[in-house]
Write a protein that holds these residues in place. Structure first.
Motif, PDB file in Angstrom:
ATOM      1  N   LEU A  24      12.712   5.186   3.750  1.00  0.00           N
ATOM      2  CA  LEU A  24      13.228   5.983   4.860  1.00  0.00           C
ATOM      3  C   LEU A  24      12.341   5.797   6.086  1.00  0.00           C
ATOM      4  N   SER A  25      11.035   5.738   5.823  1.00  0.00           N
ATOM      5  CA  SER A  25      10.076   5.623   6.922  1.00  0.00           C
ATOM      6  C   SER A  25      10.209   4.259   7.606  1.00  0.00           C
ATOM      7  N   ALA A  26      10.447   3.213   6.804  1.00  0.00           N
ATOM      8  CA  ALA A  26      10.640   1.884   7.388  1.00  0.00           C
ATOM      9  C   ALA A  26      11.921   1.852   8.218  1.00  0.00           C
ATOM     10  N   LEU A  27      12.946   2.481   7.668  1.00  0.00           N
ATOM     11  CA  LEU A  27      14.215   2.567   8.392  1.00  0.00           C
ATOM     12  C   LEU A  27      14.000   3.295   9.725  1.00  0.00           C
ATOM     13  N   GLY A  28      13.236   4.396   9.638  1.00  0.00           N
ATOM     14  CA  GLY A  28      12.930   5.192  10.832  1.00  0.00           C
ATOM     15  C   GLY A  28      12.266   4.346  11.899  1.00  0.00           C
ATOM     16  N   PHE A  29      11.339   3.460  11.461  1.00  0.00           N
ATOM     17  CA  PHE A  29      10.623   2.615  12.411  1.00  0.00           C
ATOM     18  C   PHE A  29      11.608   1.813  13.258  1.00  0.00           C
ATOM     19  N   TYR A  30      12.529   1.107  12.564  1.00  0.00           N
ATOM     20  CA  TYR A  30      13.437   0.225  13.309  1.00  0.00           C
ATOM     21  C   TYR A  30      14.460   1.002  14.125  1.00  0.00           C
TER      22      TYR A  30
END
Lengths: 503, 447, 264
Positions: A24-30
């Motif tokens: 989720l956090s990686a998704l949030g980054f992009y």
């Protein structure tokens, strides 16, 4: 119960949570990054911060609080369930000579065992939850799966174990819900924040600073962990064993059937005796080496001898232990033992392990420790002091003995105290070289034992955290910690004051 | 000040001749200097004795005595049904393989024309107790070889190996039940025939520990992997945490009592006895958090806490060595404090940080005491782990703990392996320290 | 300044130190080039010159303090009372008892005031007994013009004194070994003006018993305390003569430039 364990191999609630939150956090980054870019009209110059900072902000906000809660939950849950289950064990379930703590460890092991057999498909979850201790031979069933129980399972214990399992799974469920909720909430909020005007860099930097502070406080946490873990178990020990015997008794004779004599004095004597011998070896050799290297040796000798001596400090203590047991010990027996065949023709030493064996080898280990610390300290004495003395017509050695050493004395004392603390806490050399007999004797050729040796022997093999024979190790550890900490604090204080004096 | 003209000036004699007092003082000077040389000589002598001991007693572990034997893999004994069904063949235990070895020995004696004055059982007794298992593993892996004659290299028993290395002699085995003088005579003949030979023993470096009865088969390999996984944990945790903590303390921390406490704390932690960290690991990681005992993960966590102060202290020193002008330059072009640290200071301090980390790792690699408390003792894992997860979580030992285990077994054959293990451990430490020194020489700048 | 110098009587004393063709090398650096100088007994001789000119290096040659620096080599002859101090037979330890030294920064030992002063007499065995030693210490402290300030606290650490007191203690420490020559390497550079004045007054008094050689970076100080002055420049001894002459009528243009402040 073993969430963290399962979590690490993946598949269980905690492990899955970590993966989900990180995803989720990686998704949030992009998403945050592109949202910020879009709100700036695709031109990064319209943004307050660099685009990546928006991404980092979202990633950080999503992951850190959720993972923080996860870790805290994993740490707190076992403790809370333990104390809840602990209370429900009826007094009747505690057998003669046993204790609540012992029963509790049975409960934990049983609960773990049930989890294991369900996981392996030996029993389905339903039937595992409704077991009856009187009709099933649980001990045999579990033993077949490699889970050994100390005694046959009684109904109250089984009940407690079932309660333990239900509470654990409830806990796991709520943990999953809470952590997912926090992660999702933070994810949404951070995405909404990602607009051109948002001061992303400042927020990210604050977050990084918080992580830096957290890392720095791990040192404090470690100390607190050391003190608390040993303190709790020591308190448990002193509930089971009188403190007067521990501190003032004269015999160390652990007996696993109970009723042991557990006094620290013989161990303390062995520890101090060995440390004193070690210092008698290390201090003169180390100090004279340091004096020669810093005052007399030319740059060539210095650059060769100093690193060579320091190799002695880099050799692991297990090597010294083996050296003591297999080389120095037998050599000493050849000199002082063996009667007519020995070098001195005396029969004073029976085995290779002795106070002298361990002390000599520990002394060798400490030589570079003393020499490099003293070397630094002697070098800190200002050259003006030496010039003053040489200018009066003193010889070099008079200058060293009467001016340099007195000037460096506080620092050298500090170095010796640090070496003493090393000697007291050293384990492998004494485990292999000192022997296992606890006694107070003045003969350095006899085997004696030390605090660290006893900690190792009480805590290896089968440990039972409800018996004073195991718990005494924590009281010993705490004493050792306090002793070495005291020496270190004093020594470091002296050395620091000394350095400030000549800065 | 008024009376100073009244005293008589002291008269100095000629300088060209040393007076008695000066000669005495110079003799004291020479003596003092000699004590210094003596002290260094003693220290270096100890180093030499120690290293000589390790090398002279440990190199033996790298060679091992092997017996080359042709064994007939008789079908009747190994696969009665003859259909090469592995499940059925597994029913034949190692006891079923032992007769094949005896037969092979008898064959060999007949073929070479040696006079066989000892029984076949005694002849097979010079082989390692693991020989039947080796035979069985081979057959189960190559069922098609059943019925053929295959040549094997068997480990000789530790007594025979000791005889080859001079540890065991006919006098020393007078009361030894494991081997007899007749068997040694037989060994002598085998040596003549070139059937029994000392060879380089790779499995000491790659193999697993073996039981008390088979010192000849024990190896360091699995313990080495245990150490490797521990170091992995230490590196992954201690390096980032240590660097983060150092950056905070060196660059951001305000000068107040909390910072002071953290600093005093770190320098004290660096001097806490390692066994105390073992107690912490046992109490917190195993007893409280219920992480698995003997797991390299737990060992790694304990060693991480132990190594952190070392890494923090050296990292702070390298951060301190970066001159403030670099920070000012970055701040001067409008970088934030955080950017100046991460973009400029940290890269410049990296070689120093790396050096400190390697030295910290080397220290952790040799640490034994805390591992004993969390159960990482020897003879736990008989097979190397088959992945990262099992490498971290499956019970294992570590190099120094394995050495300790061998030292405890009170058997000269295991002592030899303990010294050999030390050689391996020291090779790793030497390599790490060399890398650290090279890094320091090549990349560290003096400002 | 002129008046001050006119008053000063310059009577010729016997020769104490004579240096011939002295060369000093620090590794590859030629620090002192071919210096010849004659220094008289019971006279204050000042070495002046810009920093790095070699005046301190030359001073340290006179009691062989340069021996303690590994890379330093000295060539040429330095005679004290007609004896070559770089002769193989000369023990620097004995030499330094005869040629005392006071350093730039006050460097009392971390011992009591008494022990600081008694240090030299003790190592050289000058006192017969405790009473004798007490006597020597008192005499040295009186000569160091510090007796009245410290007589009640001889057991206090020497490091606890003020800078000026410390320097006078160091002078007392140096005179306690009964030297014949006293070398002073910028003894006032770390002191405030009041302490400097006290030390200068002391130097003038010491002249009655010793040959004093003082290195100073202050021309005024050289003019105030010395009878003879030597001007060093870039390792060369440029000019040597009566202090009055050097300051009023230098022969070498370099000396004149230095004195008038054009080079420094």
């Amino acid at each position: 119960m073993s969430e963290l364990f399962n979590g690490l191999i993946g598949g269980s609630a905690a492990g899955l949570m970590v993966i989900v939150v990180l995803g989720l956090s990686a998704l949030g980054f992009y998403m945050a990054r592109s949202r910020a870019m879009a709100s700036g009209g695709g031109d990064r110059r319209n943004l307050h911060s660099l685009p990546n900072y928006y991404g980092w902000n979202a990633a950080m906000l999503t992951a850190v609080p959720a993972l923080g809660v996860l870790v805290i939950w994993l740490l707190a849950q076992p403790m809370m369930i333990d104390s809840a289950v602990f209370k429900t064990i009826p007094d009747s379930a505690i057998a003669e000579g046993s204790s609540r703590g012992l029963v509790m460890s049975d409960v934990r092991r049983l609960a773990d065992g049930l989890d294991v057999i369900v996981e392996r498909g030996v029993m389905d979850a339903e039937s595992a939850a409704t077991l009856d201790a009187n009709t099933t031979d649980l001990r045999a069933t579990l033993a077949a799966e490699g889970v050994a129980l100390g005694s046959a399972v009684e109904q109250p214990v089984l009940d407690a174990a079932q309660m333990y399992r239900t509470q654990s799974s409830t806990g796991r469920f709520w943990m999953t819900v809470l952590v997912s909720a926090i992660a999702l909430l933070a994810f949404v909020v951070s995405l909404r924040l990602a607009t051109a005007d948002f001061r992303a860099r400042n927020v990210v930097e604050k977050g990084i600073l918080a992580l830096l502070i957290l890392s720095a406080s791990i040192a404090i946490l470690t100390t607190v962990g050391i003190v608390l873990s040993m303190l709790f178990e020591s308190i448990n020990f002193f509930r089971l064993h009188s403190w007067t015997d521990f501190f003032f008794g004269s015999t160390w004779a652990p007996n696993f059937r109970g009723d042991s004599d557990l006094s620290i004095l013989p161990l303390l004597w062995g520890t101090l005796y060995i440390s004193i011998i070690a210092l008698l070896v290390a201090v003169p050799i180390g100090l004279f080496s340091a004096i020669y290297l810093s005052e007399y040796a030319g740059p060539k000798v210095r650059s060769a001898a100093k690193p060579l001596l320091e190799i002695l400090a880099g050799i692991p203590t297990i090597v010294y232990g083996l050296f003591a047991l297999l080389t120095v010990g037998p050599a000493l027996v050849n000199i002082f033992g063996r009667g007519e065949q020995g070098l001195l023709g005396v029969e004073w030493m029976s085995g290779a392990t002795s106070v002298l064996t361990a002390g000599l080898v520990m002394g060798i280990m400490l030589i570079p420790f003393v020499s490099s610390l003293s070397d630094d300290i002697i070098n800190a004495v200002p050259q003006a002091m030496r010039d003053g003395s040489l200018g009066l017509g003193a010889t070099h050695s008079e200058t060293i003995r009467q001016v340099v050493i007195p000037a460096a004395l506080p620092g050298i004392v500090g170095a010796i105290l640090l070496a003493a603390s090393r000697a007291i806490g050293e384990t492998m050399i004494v485990v292999l070289g000192a022997g296992a007999i606890a006694k107070i004797s003045a003969n350095p050729l006899e085997a004696m034992t030390t605090i660290t040796t006893r900690i190792v022997s009480q805590l290896t093999g089968d440990t039972n955290f409800a018996s004073p024979e195991t718990l005494v190790a924590f009281a010993l550890g705490l004493t050792l910690f306090v002793l070495t900490l005291g020496l270190n604090v004093i020594a470091l204080y002296i050395v620091r004051k000394y350095r400030e004096q000549y800065d | 000040m008024t009376d100073m003209t009244s005293d008589t000036p002291h008269v100095h004699g000629t300088l060209l001749q040393a007076d008695a007092r000066t000669r005495k003082r110079n003799a004291a000077e020479t003596r003092f200097k000699f004590y210094g040389i003596l002290a260094i000589a003693v220290g270096l002598l100890m180093l030499v004795i120690l290293l000589f001991n390790i090398v002279s007693r440990g190199t033996g572990a790298f060679t091992q005595t092997f017996v080359t034997l042709d064994v007939a893999l008789v079908e009747d004994k190994l696969d009665k049904s003859g259909n090469r069904n592995i499940e059925e063949m597994k029913k034949v235990s190692t006891f079923g393989y032992a007769p094949l070895l005896k037969a092979a020995m008898t064959d060999m004696v007949e073929k070479t024309g040696m006079e066989g004055q000892i029984s076949a059982a005694d002849m097979a007794g010079i082989l390692s107790k693991g020989a039947p298992a080796q035979l069985r593993d081979y057959v189960l892996a190559n069922p098609d070889k059943v019925g053929q004659q295959v040549s094997f290299n068997f480990l000789a028993s530790s007594r025979v190996d000791g005889y080859m290395k001079g540890r065991v002699s006919r006098e020393s085995i007078a009361n030894d039940k494991s081997i007899s003088a007749e068997q040694l005579d037989f060994v002598d003949k085998l040596i003549e025939q070139g059937i029994l030979k000392k060879k380089f023993n790779l499995s000491f470096i790659t193999g697993a520990d073996a039981s008390d009865a088979r010192p000849e088969a024990a190896g360091m390999g699995v313990a080495m992997l245990g150490s490797f996984f521990m170091m992995l944990v230490v590196l992954v945790l201690a390096l980032p945490i240590g660097v983060a903590a150092s950056i905070y303390l060196e660059e951001f921390a305000p000068k107040n009592w909390i910072t002071d406490i953290i600093e005093v704390n770190i320098s004290n932690l660096a001097a806490v006895p390692s066994i105390v960290f073992g107690i912490l690991g046992l109490a917190v990681f195993i007893n409280y958090m219920h992480l698995p005992t003997s797991a390299p993960l737990v060992g790694g966590l304990v060693l991480t806490l132990m190594t952190l102060p070392t890494i923090i202290i050296s990292t702070r020193a390298s951060l301190k060595a970066v001159p403030p002008s670099i920070r000012d330059a970055a701040l001067g072009v409008g970088a934030s404090k955080m950017q100046s640290v991460f973009h400029h200071v940290l890269p410049l301090a990296a070689p120093g940080i790396l050096t400190g980390t390697i030295i910290g790792l080397a220290q952790a690699l040799g640490e034994t005491a805390p591992l004993l408390l969390i159960g990482m003792v020897g003879f736990i894992a008989s097979n190397p782990p088959d992945g990262i997860a099992s490498g971290l979580l499956a019970p294992n030992s570590a190099m120094p703990a394995q050495i300790y285990e061998w030292a405890k077994r009170a058997d000269p054959a295991f002592y030899e392996r303990a010294w050999g293990g030390i050689i391996i451990l020291l090779v790793f430490l030497l390599a790490m320290n060399t890398i650290a020194v090279i890094l320091r020489r090549r990349f560290e700048r003096r400002w | 300044m002129k008046d001050l110098m006119a008053e000063r009587t310059v009577d010729t004393q016997k020769l104490k130190i004579s240096a011939r063709n002295v060369q000093v090398y620090y590794g590859d650096t030629h620090a002192i080039k071919d210096v010849n100088v004659d220094i008289e007994d019971k006279t204050v001789t000042a070495f002046i010159g810009p920093s790095g000119c070699g005046k301190s290096t030359f001073l340290r040659c006179i009691n062989r303090m340069n021996d303690t620096i590994d890379v330093c080599r000295v060539q040429g002859d330095i005679m004290i009372d007609g004896e070559d101090i770089y002769d193989k037979r000369v023990d620097p330890v004995q030499l330094r008892a005869k040629v005392g030294m006071v350093f730039q920064k006050p460097n009392p030992f971390p011992k009591s005031i008494y022990d600081n002063v008694a240090y030299g007499p003790r190592i050289h065995g000058l006192a017969k007994n405790k009473a004798d030693l007490d006597d020597i210490v008192e005499r040295a402290l009186r000569r160091g013009a510090i007796w009245n300030e410290v007589k009640d606290r001889l057991d206090a650490p020497g490091t606890g004194l003020s800078g000026g007191q410390q320097q006078r203690l160091c002078i007392a420490r140096a005179v306690a070994t009964e030297p014949e020559v006293l070398l002073m390497d910028e003894p006032c550079s770390a002191l405030d003006p009041i302490a400097t004045a006290q030390v200068e007054e002391l130097i003038d008094e010491l002249r009655q018993n010793y040959s004093v050689v003082i290195v100073t970076h202050s021309m005024q100080q050289a003019a105030r305390v010395s009878q003879k002055t030597a001007f060093f420049h870039l390792g060369n001894l440029v000019e040597y003569g009566e202090t009055g002459t050097i300051f009023t009528n230098p022969t070498d243009p370099r000396t004149e430039s230095y004195i008038t402040g054009r080079i420094g």
